[in-house]
Scaffold this motif. Structure first.
Motif, PDB file in Angstrom:
ATOM      1  N   ALA A   1       0.826  -1.209   0.000  1.00  0.00           N
ATOM      2  CA  ALA A   1       0.000   0.000   0.000  1.00  0.00           C
ATOM      3  C   ALA A   1       0.862   1.262   0.000  1.00  0.00           C
ATOM      4  CB  ALA A   1      -0.924  -0.008   1.214  1.00  0.00           C
ATOM      5  N   ALA A   2       1.921   1.263   0.846  1.00  0.00           N
ATOM      6  CA  ALA A   2       2.797   2.434   0.909  1.00  0.00           C
ATOM      7  C   ALA A   2       3.513   2.680  -0.416  1.00  0.00           C
ATOM      8  CB  ALA A   2       3.812   2.254   2.045  1.00  0.00           C
ATOM      9  N   LEU A   3       4.051   1.602  -1.000  1.00  0.00           N
ATOM     10  CA  LEU A   3       4.753   1.759  -2.274  1.00  0.00           C
ATOM     11  C   LEU A   3       3.813   2.193  -3.396  1.00  0.00           C
ATOM     12  CD1 LEU A   3       7.252  -1.251  -2.382  1.00  0.00           C
ATOM     13  CD2 LEU A   3       7.789   1.177  -2.253  1.00  0.00           C
ATOM     14  N   ALA A   4       2.603   1.638  -3.412  1.00  0.00           N
ATOM     15  CA  ALA A   4       1.646   2.012  -4.461  1.00  0.00           C
ATOM     16  C   ALA A   4       1.314   3.504  -4.380  1.00  0.00           C
ATOM     17  CB  ALA A   4       0.379   1.172  -4.333  1.00  0.00           C
ATOM     18  N   TRP A   5       1.085   4.000  -3.174  1.00  0.00           N
ATOM     19  CA  TRP A   5       0.808   5.442  -3.026  1.00  0.00           C
ATOM     20  C   TRP A   5       2.027   6.274  -3.422  1.00  0.00           C
ATOM     21  CZ3 TRP A   5      -3.438   8.351  -1.891  1.00  0.00           C
ATOM     22  CH2 TRP A   5      -3.209   9.704  -1.623  1.00  0.00           C
TER      23      TRP A   5
ATOM     24  N   ARG B   1       0.112  11.768  -9.484  1.00  0.00           N
ATOM     25  CA  ARG B   1      -1.342  11.756  -9.333  1.00  0.00           C
ATOM     26  C   ARG B   1      -1.717  12.441  -8.024  1.00  0.00           C
ATOM     27  NH1 ARG B   1      -5.121  11.568 -10.799  1.00  0.00           N
ATOM     28  NH2 ARG B   1      -6.265   9.708 -10.135  1.00  0.00           N
ATOM     29  N   PRO B   2      -2.681  13.352  -8.012  1.00  0.00           N
ATOM     30  CA  PRO B   2      -2.990  14.115  -6.791  1.00  0.00           C
ATOM     31  C   PRO B   2      -3.601  13.274  -5.667  1.00  0.00           C
ATOM     32  CG  PRO B   2      -4.562  14.621  -8.542  1.00  0.00           C
ATOM     33  CD  PRO B   2      -3.476  13.814  -9.168  1.00  0.00           C
ATOM     34  N   ALA B   3      -4.490  12.333  -5.978  1.00  0.00           N
ATOM     35  CA  ALA B   3      -5.140  11.514  -4.945  1.00  0.00           C
ATOM     36  C   ALA B   3      -5.364  10.105  -5.470  1.00  0.00           C
ATOM     37  CB  ALA B   3      -6.460  12.144  -4.518  1.00  0.00           C
TER      38      ALA B   3
ATOM     39  N   TRP C   1      -9.832   7.693 -17.373  1.00  0.00           N
ATOM     40  CA  TRP C   1      -8.778   6.689 -17.398  1.00  0.00           C
ATOM     41  C   TRP C   1      -7.856   6.757 -16.195  1.00  0.00           C
ATOM     42  CZ3 TRP C   1      -3.927   8.741 -17.212  1.00  0.00           C
ATOM     43  CH2 TRP C   1      -3.789  10.077 -17.597  1.00  0.00           C
ATOM     44  N   THR C   2      -7.938   7.838 -15.397  1.00  0.00           N
ATOM     45  CA  THR C   2      -6.947   8.053 -14.346  1.00  0.00           C
ATOM     46  C   THR C   2      -7.027   7.008 -13.240  1.00  0.00           C
ATOM     47  OG1 THR C   2      -8.470   9.621 -13.311  1.00  0.00           O
ATOM     48  CG2 THR C   2      -6.786  10.529 -14.767  1.00  0.00           C
TER      49      THR C   2
END
Length: 368
Positions: free
Chosen positions: A22-26, A35-37, A130-131
């Motif tokens: 999860a940390a790496l993906a964010w 990506r903003p969010a 698509w984001t």
């Protein structure tokens, strides 16, 4: 508390995988890509990791594609037609149809539909469609990388945790049948058979764990050193499943022999008990990574004891029990790493002097 701590220890690696994923993906989606969010990135990573324990690589990949596909379909449709009850229904219909159309299995279809619902109900219609699809792909890819490269599960530990209850159930069942046959208790035999039928699920889990572990070793360089010890489980698992099936056939014949009030010489419960000992020894020797010599010796003793039944006198069902013991011994020898032809030779050599008299007479009459 001991059970709780054991479960926590068993889930520690998965928890670390999910947290790191999860940390790496964010980090990748937010800090590197910009990506903003990107909240679908860590969600996709966690879904991939949590749902892939004990599953094959293909099913894990289906989960990644299913999450991304559902998000992409939901995003696109909601972007153009807005949100509402009928839009949610349309999104789910399209997600399931497309996932099914591309040949996806249950994981892909389920994740595609649930991800589409998540997008349709909890997100806004602003932004490019698509984001979030891209975020899901990033998160799923990170999850796969964590699972196979960064923090792979120890395949040997996974397989041992799956194999131990299966082998223990088989050993306990054989010992119970031996004790029940010794006192001619048909009800205990029926109960033991029911428990071994339930053990089919444990053996299925064992087989699934072996498949997952084999693929984990293939894709995770950090686990290549476990290949030798893992090979015993990988090669032996199918033969232990065969042994379970033959044991269940044998137990049904034990029950028939008791119902028909057949003579049961003491060597038959002794042989079945020795089979249970062989399975228990195999479990211990596999856990230590040792050559299963003791399991082989005990299995061959079971075959010898069973064949004594012909000398002591057995009925029709008793004869079937003898044959099933012998077949199960061959399965156990194969599970210990003995080749098929060698297993047959070892059993024949062990029981040769206890051949059925009628069989010997038939052989004699065929000689020219």
């Amino acid at each position: 508390m001991r059970d709780v701590l054991a479960r926590v220890r068993g889930g520690l690696t998965l928890a670390l995988q999910a947290g790191v994923g999860a940390a790496l993906a964010w980090f990748v989606a937010h800090d590197l890509i910009g990506r903003p969010a990107p909240f679908f990135a860590p969600i996709s990573a966690v879904i991939t990791l949590a749902s892939s324990v004990g599953q094959r690589v293909r099913r894990t990949t289906e989960l990644v594609i299913g999450v991304a596909l559902g998000i992409g379909i939901g995003d696109t449709i909601i972007h153009f037609i807005g949100t509402g009850p009928w839009q949610i229904g349309l999104v789910v219909i399209m997600a399931v149809l497309i996932a099914t159309g591309v040949g996806g299995g249950p994981p892909l279809v389920t994740q595609s539909a649930s991800s589409a619902v998540l997008v349709a109900t909890l997100t806004s219609t602003t932004g490019q469609p698509w984001t979030r699809f891209f975020d899901a792909l990033v998160g799923g890819g990170i999850g796969l990388a964590v699972m196979t490269v960064l923090l792979p599960l120890n395949p040997l530990s996974v397989v041992r945790r799956s194999a131990d209850p299966a082998l223990q159930a088989l050993a306990d069942g054989l010992h119970e049948i031996s004790a029940a046959l010794r006192v001619r208790d048909g009800d205990r035999v029926t109960a033991a058979l029911a428990r071994l039928r339930t053990a089919e699920g444990a053996f299925a889990g064992f087989a699934s764990a072996v498949t997952a572990a084999r693929e984990n070793v293939a894709f995770a360089p950090a686990r290549w050193h476990t290949r030798g010890a893992l090979a015993q489980y990988v090669d032996g698992a199918p033969h232990m499943t065969y042994a379970l099936r033959n044991v269940r056939v044998m137990i049904r014949r034990v029950k028939t022999a008791l119902d028909d009030d057949e003579t049961v010489p003491p060597c038959l419960p002794d042989a079945i008990g020795l089979l249970g000992d062989a399975v228990a020894l195999l479990r211990q020797e596999w856990a230590k990574g040792a050559e299963p010599l003791a399991a082989r010796e005990r299995a061959l003793r079971a075959a010898v004891e069973a064949m004594r039944g012909y000398d002591d006198g057995v009925g029709f069902s008793g004869g079937v029990v003898v044959a099933q013991v012998r077949t199960t011994v061959s399965d156990l020898l194969r599970a210990t790493g003995v080749e098929s032809s060698e297993a047959v030779r070892m059993v024949r050599q062990a029981v040769g002097r206890h051949a059925h008299p009628r069989t010997l007479r038939r052989r004699a009459t065929r000689r020219p």
